[in-house]
Design a protein around this motif. Structure first.
Motif, PDB file in Angstrom:
ATOM      1  N   PHE A   1     -14.440  10.762   6.441  1.00  0.00           N
ATOM      2  CA  PHE A   1     -13.329  11.169   5.559  1.00  0.00           C
ATOM      3  C   PHE A   1     -13.746  10.876   4.132  1.00  0.00           C
ATOM      4  CE2 PHE A   1     -12.105   7.140   7.782  1.00  0.00           C
ATOM      5  CZ  PHE A   1     -12.611   6.287   6.826  1.00  0.00           C
TER       6      PHE A   1
ATOM      7  N   ARG B   1       7.162   2.293   7.989  1.00  0.00           N
ATOM      8  CA  ARG B   1       6.419   2.327   9.250  1.00  0.00           C
ATOM      9  C   ARG B   1       7.365   2.052  10.412  1.00  0.00           C
ATOM     10  NH1 ARG B   1       2.975   4.263   6.172  1.00  0.00           N
ATOM     11  NH2 ARG B   1       0.825   3.528   6.035  1.00  0.00           N
TER      12      ARG B   1
ATOM     13  N   HIS C   1       0.817  -1.222   0.000  1.00  0.00           N
ATOM     14  CA  HIS C   1       0.000   0.000   0.000  1.00  0.00           C
ATOM     15  C   HIS C   1       0.851   1.273   0.000  1.00  0.00           C
ATOM     16  CE1 HIS C   1      -2.520   3.287   1.232  1.00  0.00           C
ATOM     17  NE2 HIS C   1      -1.646   3.505   2.205  1.00  0.00           N
ATOM     18  N   ARG C   2       0.426   2.232  -0.752  1.00  0.00           N
ATOM     19  CA  ARG C   2       0.919   3.610  -0.632  1.00  0.00           C
ATOM     20  C   ARG C   2      -0.227   4.522  -1.065  1.00  0.00           C
ATOM     21  NH1 ARG C   2       4.586   2.022  -5.032  1.00  0.00           N
ATOM     22  NH2 ARG C   2       4.517   0.084  -3.933  1.00  0.00           N
ATOM     23  N   SER C   3      -0.346   5.704  -0.450  1.00  0.00           N
ATOM     24  CA  SER C   3      -1.378   6.659  -0.866  1.00  0.00           C
ATOM     25  C   SER C   3      -0.962   7.279  -2.193  1.00  0.00           C
ATOM     26  CB  SER C   3      -1.546   7.767   0.181  1.00  0.00           C
ATOM     27  OG  SER C   3      -2.083   7.226   1.364  1.00  0.00           O
TER      28      SER C   3
ATOM     29  N   GLN D   1      -6.984  20.376  -2.057  1.00  0.00           N
ATOM     30  CA  GLN D   1      -6.111  19.236  -2.376  1.00  0.00           C
ATOM     31  C   GLN D   1      -6.353  18.837  -3.835  1.00  0.00           C
ATOM     32  OE1 GLN D   1      -5.381  16.230   0.573  1.00  0.00           O
ATOM     33  NE2 GLN D   1      -6.581  17.328   2.099  1.00  0.00           N
TER      34      GLN D   1
ATOM     35  N   CYS E   1      -6.480   7.649  -1.942  1.00  0.00           N
ATOM     36  CA  CYS E   1      -5.924   8.474  -0.854  1.00  0.00           C
ATOM     37  C   CYS E   1      -7.074   8.930   0.052  1.00  0.00           C
ATOM     38  CB  CYS E   1      -5.191   9.686  -1.423  1.00  0.00           C
ATOM     39  SG  CYS E   1      -4.337  10.656  -0.153  1.00  0.00           S
ATOM     40  N   TYR E   2      -6.939   8.665   1.332  1.00  0.00           N
ATOM     41  CA  TYR E   2      -7.937   9.166   2.285  1.00  0.00           C
ATOM     42  C   TYR E   2      -7.875  10.689   2.332  1.00  0.00           C
ATOM     43  CZ  TYR E   2      -9.105   4.631   4.358  1.00  0.00           C
ATOM     44  OH  TYR E   2      -9.568   3.364   4.558  1.00  0.00           O
ATOM     45  N   ILE E   3      -9.028  11.305   2.587  1.00  0.00           N
ATOM     46  CA  ILE E   3      -9.088  12.767   2.700  1.00  0.00           C
ATOM     47  C   ILE E   3      -9.760  13.118   4.033  1.00  0.00           C
ATOM     48  CG2 ILE E   3      -9.862  14.925   1.615  1.00  0.00           C
ATOM     49  CD1 ILE E   3      -7.913  13.440  -0.173  1.00  0.00           C
ATOM     50  N   GLY E   4      -8.954  13.071   5.096  1.00  0.00           N
ATOM     51  CA  GLY E   4      -9.468  13.426   6.422  1.00  0.00           C
ATOM     52  C   GLY E   4      -9.813  14.905   6.504  1.00  0.00           C
ATOM     53  N   ALA E   5      -9.198  15.696   5.626  1.00  0.00           N
ATOM     54  CA  ALA E   5      -9.403  17.151   5.677  1.00  0.00           C
ATOM     55  C   ALA E   5     -10.859  17.539   5.419  1.00  0.00           C
ATOM     56  CB  ALA E   5      -8.481  17.852   4.688  1.00  0.00           C
TER      57      ALA E   5
ATOM     58  N   LYS F   1       5.823   4.127   2.084  1.00  0.00           N
ATOM     59  CA  LYS F   1       6.283   4.918   3.241  1.00  0.00           C
ATOM     60  C   LYS F   1       6.619   3.984   4.397  1.00  0.00           C
ATOM     61  CE  LYS F   1       4.300   9.113   3.630  1.00  0.00           C
ATOM     62  NZ  LYS F   1       3.286  10.100   4.028  1.00  0.00           N
TER      63      LYS F   1
ATOM     64  N   HIS G   1      -5.402  16.428  -5.712  1.00  0.00           N
ATOM     65  CA  HIS G   1      -5.725  15.046  -6.117  1.00  0.00           C
ATOM     66  C   HIS G   1      -7.228  14.768  -6.099  1.00  0.00           C
ATOM     67  CE1 HIS G   1      -3.927  15.285  -2.096  1.00  0.00           C
ATOM     68  NE2 HIS G   1      -4.614  14.255  -1.700  1.00  0.00           N
TER      69      HIS G   1
ATOM     70  N   ARG H   1      -1.434  10.273  -4.968  1.00  0.00           N
ATOM     71  CA  ARG H   1      -1.920  11.662  -5.100  1.00  0.00           C
ATOM     72  C   ARG H   1      -1.775  12.192  -6.518  1.00  0.00           C
ATOM     73  NH1 ARG H   1       0.573  11.093  -0.143  1.00  0.00           N
ATOM     74  NH2 ARG H   1      -0.798  11.364   1.634  1.00  0.00           N
TER      75      ARG H   1
END
Ligand SMILES: Cc1cc2nc3c(=O)[nH]c(=O)nc-3n(C[C@H](O)[C@H](O)[C@H](O)COP(=O)(O)O)c2cc1C
Length: 287
Positions: free
Chosen positions: A195, A213, A48-50, A104, A169-173, A211, A106, A52
């Motif tokens: 989200f 961990r 997994h990777r987000s 954002q 990609c999650y968008i918590g914003a 990324k 993306h 964008r």
């Protein structure tokens, strides 16, 4: 050695190679006891990777429904299924959502934005129709259950999307502006965005690394939790994280500073320090 056992050995070795490579990307160091278990599902999850950066390529018919079938296959607290999702594909509506989320890019580029909703409205309507109450939902536990349900559903959809070669990609914003989001998609009382999740084909020209961990010693405790045991692994993680950031041409900020920056003070929450009040406006209670 029989041919069958030779074949099995070759397969096991190939699996060990694959898990070693995956661990090298995820942890940038070797992980004891990781060998011996490997399959396609683990490969998707560990890779997994987000994403964008997306191609303009639209999603094929049926992708949304497939992702939602995966989402609905997630566990749900007491099977109340206290979540919903709103699929947004219209460019103008996506542009508004990009603005809610602090511009954002993306969100504009991805062909699909899934907006995951903690949903206590459905059970409330059922309670009214049955002439009874769903007062249990007015406690903090009710909010948590609906947010958890939405989260597990979304994560299943994410894994399904990645298994199909899509990026997400999650968008918590979106939680910066929950009232505007609610208005935009016509949410009834006792529902709120948890989200968003962008979905699309990754642009192959922009290579996104995996990324790293924290080493497992920092998060895996056996029998008894230890803060002390985490200090040295955290220092190693700072180094691995700096190497990743160098490769990705990002600034040289250690992981611990990045993590702290997100939680340093109320201002760092970008409007989410008043989330409780906003959720109360949306009909949630936290008794
Ligand atoms: C709940 C949640 C909210 C997130 N919100 C955003 C966001 O608003 N924008 C963004 O670009 N990434 C967002 N992310 C992605 C994280 O930044 C990302 O998962 C993290 O940096 C780890 O990177 P990776 O997913 O590539 O492994 C979010 C992730 C989670 C789990």
């Amino acid at each position: 050695m029989t041919l069958a056992s030779l074949n099995l050995n070759i397969q096991l070795n190939a699996s060990d190679d694959a898990i070693d490579r995956a661990a090298a990307h995820r942890y940038r160091e070797s992980v004891p006891n990781l060998r011996g278990h490997w399959n396609e599902t683990l490969a998707v999850i560990l890779n997994h990777r987000s994403v964008r950066h997306y191609l303009t390529r639209p999603l094929e018919a049926g992708i949304v429904e497939t992702l939602i079938a995966a989402a609905q296959s997630a566990p749900s607290s007491s099977n109340v299924q206290a979540w919903s999702v709103v699929a947004i594909e219209d460019p103008e509506q996506k542009a508004r959502f990009a603005a809610y989320a602090g511009n954002q890019k993306h969100i504009l580029d991805a062909p699909l934005l899934l907006v995951w909703i903690a949903d206590l409205a459905r059970v409330n309507v059922i309670a009214e129709a049955e002439g009874t109450s769903a007062e249990g939902g007015q406690y903090l536990e009710g909010f948590l259950v609906s947010a958890f349900d939405a989260t597990f559903a979304a994560q299943n959809a994410l894994v399904a999307a990645e298994s199909l070669g899509l990026g997400t990609c999650y968008i918590g914003a979106l939680r910066n502006r929950p009232l505007e989001v609610a208005e935009d998609i016509g949410l009834p009382p006792r529902t709120t965005v948890v989200f968003g999740l962008t979905v699309g084909y990754p642009d192959p020209k922009v290579e996104t690394g995996i990324k790293p961990r924290l080493p497992q010693e920092a998060v895996l405790h056996r029998g008894r939790y230890s803060l002390e045991a985490q200090q040295q692994p955290i220092a190693r993680h700072d180094d691995h994280s700096l190497n990743f950031r160098r490769e990705q041409k990002l600034d040289a900020t250690p992981w611990r500073v990045l993590a702290l920056n997100r939680l340093r003070d109320a201002a760092a929450l970008k409007g989410r320090h008043v989330l409780k009040e906003k959720l109360e406006k949306l009909g949630f209670e936290f008794k």
